[in-house]
Design an enzyme around this catalytic site. Sequence first.
Site, short mmCIF file in Angstrom:
data_model
loop_
_atom_site.label_atom_id
_atom_site.label_comp_id
_atom_site.label_asym_id
_atom_site.label_seq_id
_atom_site.Cartn_x
_atom_site.Cartn_y
_atom_site.Cartn_z
N ILE A 104 0.84 -1.20 0.00
CA ILE A 104 0.00 0.00 0.00
C ILE A 104 0.88 1.25 0.00
CG2 ILE A 104 -1.93 1.19 1.10
CD1 ILE A 104 -2.72 -1.44 2.41
N ASP A 121 11.94 2.71 5.41
CA ASP A 121 11.50 1.32 5.36
C ASP A 121 12.69 0.44 5.73
OD1 ASP A 121 9.00 -0.17 3.48
OD2 ASP A 121 10.69 -1.35 4.21
N THR A 141 12.03 -5.37 4.93
CA THR A 141 11.83 -6.76 5.35
C THR A 141 11.49 -7.55 4.08
OG1 THR A 141 9.42 -6.56 5.60
CG2 THR A 141 10.78 -5.93 7.51
N THR A 165 7.21 -4.72 15.85
CA THR A 165 7.09 -3.70 14.79
C THR A 165 5.81 -2.88 14.95
OG1 THR A 165 8.38 -4.94 13.20
CG2 THR A 165 6.79 -3.39 12.29
N THR A 212 -6.45 -1.19 10.15
CA THR A 212 -7.22 -2.20 9.44
C THR A 212 -8.60 -2.40 10.08
OG1 THR A 212 -7.31 -4.60 9.14
CG2 THR A 212 -5.88 -3.83 10.86
N ASP A 213 -9.54 -2.93 9.29
CA ASP A 213 -10.86 -3.28 9.86
C ASP A 213 -10.78 -4.53 10.74
OD1 ASP A 213 -10.44 -5.18 7.87
OD2 ASP A 213 -12.37 -4.89 6.87
N GLU A 214 -9.63 -5.25 10.68
CA GLU A 214 -9.55 -6.51 11.43
C GLU A 214 -9.55 -6.29 12.93
OE1 GLU A 214 -6.92 -9.44 9.70
OE2 GLU A 214 -7.05 -8.48 7.74
N TYR A 221 -1.93 -10.62 14.58
CA TYR A 221 -1.83 -9.43 13.71
C TYR A 221 -2.83 -8.36 14.14
CZ TYR A 221 -2.89 -6.39 9.71
OH TYR A 221 -3.17 -5.30 8.92
N LYS A 276 -2.29 -4.61 15.77
CA LYS A 276 -2.78 -3.38 15.13
C LYS A 276 -3.73 -2.64 16.10
CE LYS A 276 -2.11 -1.91 11.57
NZ LYS A 276 -1.04 -1.03 11.00
N PRO A 302 -5.05 -22.84 -2.96
CA PRO A 302 -5.52 -23.25 -1.63
C PRO A 302 -6.63 -22.34 -1.11
CG PRO A 302 -3.38 -22.16 -1.46
CD PRO A 302 -3.73 -22.18 -2.92
N ARG A 314 -7.60 -21.73 8.47
CA ARG A 314 -6.70 -20.91 9.29
C ARG A 314 -7.20 -20.97 10.73
NH1 ARG A 314 -6.51 -14.75 7.42
NH2 ARG A 314 -4.74 -15.36 6.17
N GLY A 360 -8.45 -19.71 14.12
CA GLY A 360 -9.14 -18.47 14.55
C GLY A 360 -9.62 -17.62 13.38
P1 NAD Z 1 3.25 -4.86 3.44
O1 NAD Z 1 3.59 -6.03 4.30
O2 NAD Z 1 3.11 -5.05 1.97
O3 NAD Z 1 4.32 -3.71 3.66
C1 NAD Z 1 4.85 -3.39 4.91
C2 NAD Z 1 6.09 -2.51 4.69
O4 NAD Z 1 6.58 -2.15 5.98
C3 NAD Z 1 7.21 -3.23 3.96
O5 NAD Z 1 7.79 -2.37 2.99
C4 NAD Z 1 8.20 -3.56 5.07
O6 NAD Z 1 9.56 -3.62 4.62
C5 NAD Z 1 7.98 -2.38 6.02
N1 NAD Z 1 8.36 -2.72 7.40
C6 NAD Z 1 7.99 -3.84 8.11
N2 NAD Z 1 8.56 -3.80 9.32
C7 NAD Z 1 9.26 -2.63 9.39
C8 NAD Z 1 10.04 -2.01 10.40
N3 NAD Z 1 10.22 -2.60 11.60
N4 NAD Z 1 10.61 -0.81 10.14
C9 NAD Z 1 10.42 -0.20 8.94
N5 NAD Z 1 9.71 -0.75 7.94
C10 NAD Z 1 9.13 -1.95 8.17
O7 NAD Z 1 1.91 -4.26 4.07
P2 NAD Z 1 0.70 -3.51 3.37
O8 NAD Z 1 -0.28 -4.51 2.92
O9 NAD Z 1 1.25 -2.52 2.41
O10 NAD Z 1 0.08 -2.76 4.61
C11 NAD Z 1 0.52 -1.44 4.98
C12 NAD Z 1 -0.26 -0.97 6.21
O11 NAD Z 1 -1.65 -0.95 5.90
C13 NAD Z 1 -0.12 -1.87 7.43
O12 NAD Z 1 -0.04 -1.04 8.56
C14 NAD Z 1 -1.40 -2.69 7.44
O13 NAD Z 1 -1.75 -3.07 8.75
C15 NAD Z 1 -2.38 -1.72 6.86
N6 NAD Z 1 -3.54 -2.30 6.14
C16 NAD Z 1 -3.34 -3.25 5.17
C17 NAD Z 1 -4.43 -3.75 4.47
C18 NAD Z 1 -4.25 -4.77 3.36
O14 NAD Z 1 -5.24 -5.26 2.83
N7 NAD Z 1 -3.04 -5.08 2.93
C19 NAD Z 1 -5.73 -3.30 4.76
C20 NAD Z 1 -5.89 -2.33 5.77
C21 NAD Z 1 -4.78 -1.82 6.43
P1 TYD Z 2 -5.36 -12.62 3.21
O1 TYD Z 2 -5.10 -12.14 1.82
O2 TYD Z 2 -4.27 -13.29 3.96
O3 TYD Z 2 -5.91 -11.35 4.01
P2 TYD Z 2 -6.59 -11.27 5.50
O4 TYD Z 2 -6.34 -12.52 6.23
O5 TYD Z 2 -5.86 -10.13 6.10
O6 TYD Z 2 -8.03 -10.99 5.26
O7 TYD Z 2 -6.60 -13.59 3.17
C1 TYD Z 2 -7.85 -13.18 2.62
C2 TYD Z 2 -8.84 -14.32 2.84
O8 TYD Z 2 -8.45 -15.42 2.02
C3 TYD Z 2 -8.87 -14.84 4.27
O9 TYD Z 2 -10.20 -15.21 4.59
C4 TYD Z 2 -7.99 -16.09 4.22
C5 TYD Z 2 -8.21 -16.60 2.81
N1 TYD Z 2 -7.05 -17.29 2.18
C6 TYD Z 2 -7.25 -18.52 1.56
O10 TYD Z 2 -8.36 -19.07 1.53
N2 TYD Z 2 -6.17 -19.12 0.96
C7 TYD Z 2 -4.92 -18.56 0.97
O11 TYD Z 2 -3.97 -19.17 0.44
C8 TYD Z 2 -4.75 -17.29 1.61
C9 TYD Z 2 -3.39 -16.64 1.66
C10 TYD Z 2 -5.84 -16.69 2.20
#
Ligand code: NAD
Ligand code: TYD
Length: 361
Positions: free
Chosen positions: A13, A35, A38, A102, A136-138, A163, A167, A218, A298, A300
């Site tokens: 993002i 960044d 990781t 983190t 996140t909404d989680e 996770y 958050k 999967p 998964r 939980g």
């Molecule tokens: P991502 O895992 O793709 O990216 C995380 C980034 O943070 C990476 O570039 C990583 O190198 C960096 N990072 C991790 N640990 C670090 C540290 N200790 N110091 C500095 N940098 C570090 O994650 P994303 O999907 O882009 O999510 C970004 C944010 O948005 C997160 O806070 C996540 O909780 C939130 N979010 C994600 C989603 C989603 O669907 N992906 C939805 C809602 C909110």
């Molecule tokens: P994911 O992309 O890991 O996002 P989140 O757990 O943060 O919602 O998973 C999205 C949904 O898909 C979640 O209900 C778990 C499911 N899932 C699978 O069924 N198979 C997979 O291989 C993965 C990674 C996720």
Amino acid sequence: MKTYLVTGGAGFIGSNYIHYMFKKYGDDIRIINVDALTYAGNLENLKDVEDRDNYTFVKANICDRDAINKIFEENDIDRVVHFAAESHVDRSIVNPEIFVETNVLGTATMLNAAKKAWELPDGTFKEGKKFLHVSTDEVYGSLDDDPNAYFYETTPYDPHSPYSASKASSDMLVKAYMDTYKFPANITNCSNNYGPYQFPEKLIPLVINNALAGKDLPVYGDGKNVRDWLFVEDHAKAIDMVQEKGKLFETYNVGGHNEKQNIEIVKTIIDVLREELDDSDPRKAKLSYDLIKYVTDRKGHDRRYAIAPDKIKKEIGWEPETMFKEGIRKTIKWYFDHNEWMEHVTSGDYEKYYAKMYDKR
Ligand code: NAD
Ligand code: TYD
């Protein structure tokens, strides 16, 4: 000219947000991206912007207090947009501690550094400074199958995975800074994002990648868990709008009413890929619903997420622009056209080339 400090900008993002901001503001803003790179951070995501004069990358861990303080001392930061986090639920089940480190301690470090840099002797804050915590909404837990139940900003927190618990803790810390110090911040709680540059351990890029390789797809449990999918550019737009138009100290839920069962997502990807591939392409022959494999659920596993975005729509005027049908097609095409990106990510090559390059600087 405003200076933005973006944490986690090399992730999914964060990198989309940086692209969005340069597309929108061009040379009128400056972005510093911090960044730790990781496994989820990939500078290849930012190739198009790395030579800009108004972009700087700093390789640092957000838990490293000295490194973060130094960035604030050397730059007059106007906006913090805090993305950096460990973000994958499955990894959090295997190794929860790094999520606490983190997501909780890292957020505390960011808050402290910003407070130190922005606080005036009388305890108020310099004019115009803002911190946006991306969440996140989680954190709200799980809804049941009732299609009329939604997460509102007032829904009590009830996280289930390590996770979402980490958050939720970080959100609470931001809230505590706002309540105690009147620290100028906002929190956004967004639903599942999809789009370019997402690491292929998450459902959508994983399924695209596996489907193109003729590998099993999967699906956890009965495949009927629901996620509320938002195109990543719409999330970037929401973040920018909240910082510019939102009321300080408020939380905004972000989502576009795109609830889908996981099995629907997987089938849609197969259908779109079949439409996009030429009949002569050998990958097409293997592509069918037979690749779908139901696997152990998964632990939980939250059943359903669904955001009520009424507040951000009403107060700020944000609307999602990309509907799912168009967004998923765009996303699939992007992965299609960026085969090399996928190969580097799955082989870990980006870590070798890009991370080393920056280590030397
Ligand atoms: P991502 O895992 O793709 O990216 C995380 C980034 O943070 C990476 O570039 C990583 O190198 C960096 N990072 C991790 N640990 C670090 C540290 N200790 N110091 C500095 N940098 C570090 O994650 P994303 O999907 O882009 O999510 C970004 C944010 O948005 C997160 O806070 C996540 O909780 C939130 N979010 C994600 C989603 C989603 O669907 N992906 C939805 C809602 C909110
Ligand atoms: P994911 O992309 O890991 O996002 P989140 O757990 O943060 O919602 O998973 C999205 C949904 O898909 C979640 O209900 C778990 C499911 N899932 C699978 O069924 N198979 C997979 O291989 C993965 C990674 C996720």
